[in-house]
Design a protein around this motif. Structure first.
Motif, mmCIF file in Angstrom:
data_model
loop_
_atom_site.group_PDB
_atom_site.id
_atom_site.type_symbol
_atom_site.label_atom_id
_atom_site.label_comp_id
_atom_site.label_asym_id
_atom_site.label_seq_id
_atom_site.Cartn_x
_atom_site.Cartn_y
_atom_site.Cartn_z
ATOM 1 N N LEU A 285 0.813 -1.216 0.000
ATOM 2 C CA LEU A 285 0.000 0.000 0.000
ATOM 3 C C LEU A 285 0.848 1.268 0.000
ATOM 4 C CD1 LEU A 285 -2.920 -1.089 2.333
ATOM 5 C CD2 LEU A 285 -2.758 -1.168 -0.165
ATOM 6 N N THR A 286 2.102 1.156 0.373
ATOM 7 C CA THR A 286 3.006 2.291 0.176
ATOM 8 C C THR A 286 3.225 2.529 -1.311
ATOM 9 O OG1 THR A 286 4.140 1.932 2.278
ATOM 10 C CG2 THR A 286 5.348 3.154 0.600
ATOM 11 N N GLN A 287 3.330 1.432 -2.063
ATOM 12 C CA GLN A 287 3.513 1.526 -3.505
ATOM 13 C C GLN A 287 2.206 1.863 -4.223
ATOM 14 O OE1 GLN A 287 5.478 -2.077 -5.053
ATOM 15 N NE2 GLN A 287 6.235 -2.467 -2.983
ATOM 16 N N GLU A 288 1.120 1.235 -3.774
ATOM 17 C CA GLU A 288 -0.166 1.374 -4.468
ATOM 18 C C GLU A 288 -1.272 1.633 -3.444
ATOM 19 O OE1 GLU A 288 -0.511 -1.340 -8.133
ATOM 20 O OE2 GLU A 288 0.598 -2.589 -6.688
ATOM 21 N N PRO A 289 -1.330 2.821 -2.885
ATOM 22 C CA PRO A 289 -2.344 3.110 -1.860
ATOM 23 C C PRO A 289 -3.777 2.957 -2.363
ATOM 24 C CG PRO A 289 -1.260 5.119 -2.607
ATOM 25 C CD PRO A 289 -0.467 3.983 -3.152
ATOM 26 N N GLU A 290 -3.962 3.022 -3.663
ATOM 27 C CA GLU A 290 -5.300 2.884 -4.222
ATOM 28 C C GLU A 290 -5.858 1.468 -4.057
ATOM 29 O OE1 GLU A 290 -2.383 2.066 -7.597
ATOM 30 O OE2 GLU A 290 -2.556 3.450 -5.888
ATOM 31 N N LEU A 291 -5.017 0.509 -3.624
ATOM 32 C CA LEU A 291 -5.476 -0.863 -3.413
ATOM 33 C C LEU A 291 -6.038 -1.097 -2.011
ATOM 34 C CD1 LEU A 291 -2.713 -3.016 -5.191
ATOM 35 C CD2 LEU A 291 -4.947 -2.305 -6.070
ATOM 36 N N THR A 292 -6.073 -0.057 -1.184
ATOM 37 C CA THR A 292 -6.543 -0.229 0.190
ATOM 38 C C THR A 292 -7.946 -0.829 0.244
ATOM 39 O OG1 THR A 292 -5.200 1.626 0.964
ATOM 40 C CG2 THR A 292 -7.035 0.954 2.367
ATOM 41 N N ALA A 293 -8.857 -0.284 -0.537
ATOM 42 C CA ALA A 293 -10.232 -0.791 -0.518
ATOM 43 C C ALA A 293 -10.304 -2.237 -0.978
ATOM 44 C CB ALA A 293 -11.127 0.088 -1.393
ATOM 45 N N SER A 294 -9.429 -2.613 -1.904
ATOM 46 C CA SER A 294 -9.409 -3.991 -2.381
ATOM 47 C C SER A 294 -8.925 -4.938 -1.288
ATOM 48 C CB SER A 294 -8.514 -4.102 -3.617
ATOM 49 O OG SER A 294 -8.555 -5.411 -4.156
ATOM 50 N N VAL A 295 -7.890 -4.534 -0.539
ATOM 51 C CA VAL A 295 -7.408 -5.362 0.572
ATOM 52 C C VAL A 295 -8.510 -5.531 1.615
ATOM 53 C CG1 VAL A 295 -5.710 -5.558 2.426
ATOM 54 C CG2 VAL A 295 -5.007 -4.684 0.179
ATOM 55 N N VAL A 296 -9.191 -4.432 1.934
ATOM 56 C CA VAL A 296 -10.313 -4.493 2.882
ATOM 57 C C VAL A 296 -11.386 -5.446 2.366
ATOM 58 C CG1 VAL A 296 -12.230 -3.169 3.866
ATOM 59 C CG2 VAL A 296 -9.905 -2.215 3.873
ATOM 60 N N PHE A 297 -11.704 -5.350 1.096
ATOM 61 C CA PHE A 297 -12.706 -6.234 0.504
ATOM 62 C C PHE A 297 -12.301 -7.702 0.640
ATOM 63 C CE2 PHE A 297 -13.970 -8.458 -3.537
ATOM 64 C CZ PHE A 297 -15.286 -8.711 -3.169
ATOM 65 N N GLY A 298 -11.015 -8.006 0.410
ATOM 66 C CA GLY A 298 -10.567 -9.387 0.535
ATOM 67 C C GLY A 298 -10.746 -9.936 1.930
ATOM 68 N N ILE A 299 -10.473 -9.112 2.943
ATOM 69 C CA ILE A 299 -10.658 -9.535 4.335
ATOM 70 C C ILE A 299 -12.140 -9.754 4.621
ATOM 71 C CG2 ILE A 299 -10.430 -8.818 6.744
ATOM 72 C CD1 ILE A 299 -7.932 -7.218 5.867
ATOM 73 N N GLN A 300 -12.968 -8.797 4.219
ATOM 74 C CA GLN A 300 -14.401 -8.891 4.505
ATOM 75 C C GLN A 300 -15.052 -10.063 3.773
ATOM 76 O OE1 GLN A 300 -15.809 -4.985 3.407
ATOM 77 N NE2 GLN A 300 -15.249 -4.083 5.383
ATOM 78 N N ALA A 301 -14.661 -10.294 2.533
ATOM 79 C CA ALA A 301 -15.231 -11.412 1.779
ATOM 80 C C ALA A 301 -14.849 -12.740 2.408
ATOM 81 C CB ALA A 301 -14.761 -11.354 0.323
ATOM 82 N N THR A 302 -13.618 -12.832 2.889
ATOM 83 C CA THR A 302 -13.189 -14.047 3.583
ATOM 84 C C THR A 302 -14.032 -14.290 4.826
ATOM 85 O OG1 THR A 302 -10.917 -13.727 2.796
ATOM 86 C CG2 THR A 302 -11.231 -15.195 4.689
ATOM 87 N N ASN A 303 -14.222 -13.257 5.626
ATOM 88 C CA ASN A 303 -15.044 -13.388 6.837
ATOM 89 C C ASN A 303 -16.477 -13.790 6.491
ATOM 90 O OD1 ASN A 303 -12.868 -12.636 8.432
ATOM 91 N ND2 ASN A 303 -13.457 -10.476 8.483
ATOM 92 N N LEU A 304 -17.016 -13.167 5.452
ATOM 93 C CA LEU A 304 -18.384 -13.480 5.034
ATOM 94 C C LEU A 304 -18.539 -14.960 4.693
ATOM 95 C CD1 LEU A 304 -21.271 -12.579 3.974
ATOM 96 C CD2 LEU A 304 -20.147 -12.320 1.739
ATOM 97 N N LEU A 305 -17.650 -15.475 3.860
ATOM 98 C CA LEU A 305 -17.793 -16.852 3.400
ATOM 99 C C LEU A 305 -17.453 -17.858 4.495
ATOM 100 C CD1 LEU A 305 -16.442 -16.607 -0.254
ATOM 101 C CD2 LEU A 305 -18.812 -16.539 0.559
ATOM 102 N N GLU A 306 -16.477 -17.532 5.329
ATOM 103 C CA GLU A 306 -16.177 -18.429 6.444
ATOM 104 C C GLU A 306 -17.338 -18.463 7.440
ATOM 105 O OE1 GLU A 306 -13.948 -20.599 6.874
ATOM 106 O OE2 GLU A 306 -12.270 -20.086 5.569
ATOM 107 N N ASP A 307 -17.988 -17.328 7.648
ATOM 108 C CA ASP A 307 -19.160 -17.295 8.535
ATOM 109 C C ASP A 307 -20.309 -18.116 7.953
ATOM 110 O OD1 ASP A 307 -17.806 -15.705 10.326
ATOM 111 O OD2 ASP A 307 -18.794 -13.836 9.724
ATOM 112 N N ARG A 308 -20.504 -18.045 6.648
ATOM 113 C CA ARG A 308 -21.551 -18.844 6.005
ATOM 114 C C ARG A 308 -21.249 -20.331 6.154
ATOM 115 N NH1 ARG A 308 -25.069 -16.656 2.198
ATOM 116 N NH2 ARG A 308 -24.986 -18.627 1.084
#
Length: 339
Positions: A285-308
């Motif tokens: 994210l130092t190199q590509e700060p615009e990927l922050t939302a994508s990293v957040v999405f990856g964490i949230q999607a993982t939690n969503l599917l593991e919870d399901r």
């Protein structure tokens, strides 16, 4: 010399997966007439169809021409499945830019939290442990493989550090220590079949979706941030769950090969958590700060599917039923049980 055993094509679960089975099995022409417009994005049919499409990029299937991996018509169909799945994931998570909060939350477990590993540690029976192994087999048979796709899409320290984590996942250069190999040994130690994707027919969509998410993120460069987020969430959350599995397996006097797989993850992932958080994510994210939302999405999607997945498995067990699909046809029951 021991040859490689390829999995057979699974039984279809609806029109989408049947179309893929028929196509790969040579029973139709090079076109798929069905579409995914009305399919449940988390349902058995779409998730199995997508899993088969992705498997062509891994080991493939017995008697299926490897050329299908890049067939334009099949790739177009896969893209439709991916669009529906990805749209559902984006719809069902909060999104945002609050990465530190998401990472910190992975380290905190509510006192009254319930999950599969908690249940197995405190109350689990051996047949339930075996079912959990069967579920996870379609993931652990290819453990760490999807993350390899992100390596050429990273630069500098982020790349070097992720490769260091992958090196551990792949046994530190020792074939007998590759985590996928250790899980195959775990299956054998539990009296289960250890063959690659042997249990694909009995694993439900809730687990297929977890693995499909990894493949989806890995195969698309524009989702590289999401894959890093997913990988980080696995490494951060893994040690406590692995520790609970060690406790469950020792309580049930499991084979040492079963215990070894989880002790390996307790030790290795505790180190990986810091590497992923500080050396991979921060540098990326130092190199590509615009990927922050994508990293957040990856964490949230993982939690969503593991919870399901957790909800499906525990819901089945609490109602006195198996959490698998077809025990009598896949040989998934544990030795010495009638399940």
């Amino acid at each position: 010399m021991i040859g490689i055993e390829f999995p057979t094509l699974p039984r279809p679960r609806g029109p989408l997966s049947r179309a893929v089975v028929d196509l790969l099995g040579g029973r139709t022409g090079a076109a798929i007439a069905v579409n995914a417009d009305d399919a449940d994005p988390y349902g058995e049919d779409l998730q199995l169809a997508l899993y088969m499409c992705y498997e062509l990029h891994y080991q493939g299937f017995e008697s299926v021409d490897p050329g299908w991996e890049w067939d334009p018509s099949l790739l177009g169909f896969r893209a439709d499945l991916e669009h529906r799945f990805l749209a559902a994931l984006r719809r069902d998570v909060a999104g945002g830019q609050e990465l530190k909060e998401e990472l910190d939350a992975l380290l905190v477990e509510p006192i009254d939290s319930t999950g599969v590993s908690q249940h197995l540690r405190d109350h689990g029976e051996w047949w339930q442990v075996c079912e959990y192994f069967v579920h996870r087999s379609i993931y652990h048979h290819k453990e760490a493989d999807p993350y390899a796709w992100v390596i050429p899409r990273l630069r500098g320290q982020a790349k070097a550090s992720l490769v260091a984590v992958e090196f551990d996942e792949f046994g530190g250069g020792r074939g007998d220590r590759i985590h996928a190999r250790l899980f195959a040994d775990l299956l054998a130690g539990a009296g289960l079949a250890s063959g690659y994707l042997y249990y694909l027919n009995v694993v439900p969509a809730s687990m297929l979706a977890v693995v499909n998410m990894m493949s989806l993120f890995g195969l698309h460069r524009d989702l590289r941030g999401a894959l890093v987020g997913h990988f980080a969430s696995v490494e951060i959350a893994s040690p406590p769950g692995a520790r609970r599995m060690v406790d469950a397996l020792e309580r049930l006097d499991a084979d040492p090969a079963c215990v070894l797989f989880y002790t390996e993850h307790v030790e290795a992932d505790a180190v990986h958590e810091q590497v992923m958080r500080r050396d991979v994510i921060e540098n990326l994210l130092t190199q590509e700060p615009e990927l922050t939302a994508s990293v957040v999405f990856g964490i949230q999607a993982t939690n969503l599917l593991e919870d399901r997945f957790t909800e499906q498995v525990l819901g089945s067990w609490q109602s006195g039923h198996s959490s698998l699909r077809e025990l009598d046809s896949g040989g998934a029951g544990c030795p010495g049980t009638n399940r």
